[in-house]
Scaffold this motif. Sequence first.
Motif, mmCIF file in Angstrom:
data_model
loop_
_atom_site.group_PDB
_atom_site.id
_atom_site.type_symbol
_atom_site.label_atom_id
_atom_site.label_comp_id
_atom_site.label_asym_id
_atom_site.label_seq_id
_atom_site.Cartn_x
_atom_site.Cartn_y
_atom_site.Cartn_z
ATOM 1 N N MET A 196 0.852 -1.190 0.000
ATOM 2 C CA MET A 196 0.000 0.000 0.000
ATOM 3 C C MET A 196 0.889 1.241 0.000
ATOM 4 N N LYS A 197 0.596 2.148 -0.873
ATOM 5 C CA LYS A 197 1.312 3.412 -0.922
ATOM 6 C C LYS A 197 0.806 4.326 0.194
ATOM 7 N N ARG A 198 1.691 5.056 0.788
ATOM 8 C CA ARG A 198 1.299 5.975 1.862
ATOM 9 C C ARG A 198 0.444 7.116 1.313
ATOM 10 N N LYS B 152 -3.217 0.554 6.244
ATOM 11 C CA LYS B 152 -2.927 0.351 7.663
ATOM 12 C C LYS B 152 -2.646 1.716 8.281
ATOM 13 N N GLU B 153 -2.651 1.763 9.582
ATOM 14 C CA GLU B 153 -2.402 3.038 10.260
ATOM 15 C C GLU B 153 -1.059 3.637 9.847
ATOM 16 N N ASP B 154 -0.050 2.789 9.633
ATOM 17 C CA ASP B 154 1.274 3.273 9.229
ATOM 18 C C ASP B 154 1.293 3.843 7.818
ATOM 19 N N ASP B 155 0.251 3.573 7.024
ATOM 20 C CA ASP B 155 0.174 4.084 5.658
ATOM 21 C C ASP B 155 -0.347 5.521 5.613
ATOM 22 N N LEU C 106 -8.479 7.290 9.035
ATOM 23 C CA LEU C 106 -8.390 5.875 8.684
ATOM 24 C C LEU C 106 -9.763 5.331 8.278
ATOM 25 N N ASP C 107 -10.813 5.697 9.033
ATOM 26 C CA ASP C 107 -12.175 5.257 8.695
ATOM 27 C C ASP C 107 -12.603 5.771 7.319
ATOM 28 N N ALA C 108 -12.345 7.054 7.046
ATOM 29 C CA ALA C 108 -12.733 7.644 5.759
ATOM 30 C C ALA C 108 -11.951 6.999 4.615
#
Length: 129
Positions: free
Chosen positions: A1-3, A58-61, A42-44
Amino acid sequence: MKRIVFVVEKTGTGYSAFAKNFEKYPIGTTGKNMRDLRKNILDATHLFQDAHHLKHAKEDDIIISLDLHQFFEYYKIINATALAERIGMSQSLLSQYANGIKSPSEKQTNKILQGIRELGKEFTQLELV
């Protein structure tokens, strides 16, 4: 996944955020504080990804982008004077950046960010007795 980078702005009721690459990721949200804002981002993002059948970030993304004035406004616990001394910067200059009087160059921004990250790393390695 790209940030995905989200630009955050202070509002009268908290914070708002929108994806920096809004054409590719038309995602925006709000939150009353940074903790709520990060969760809402994150939800959006997941709602957008569900609608487009994409893998969830993920949260880190998720990267939060704040200008220095907003950073020091929100993280008042960080003493700009002590940070300036720690990173070898004029206290007056860092104070001007923190108060939005002056805008730092990219080099100065990176110097400040590196100092903040080093401090955070030290905190994660601490134990109290």
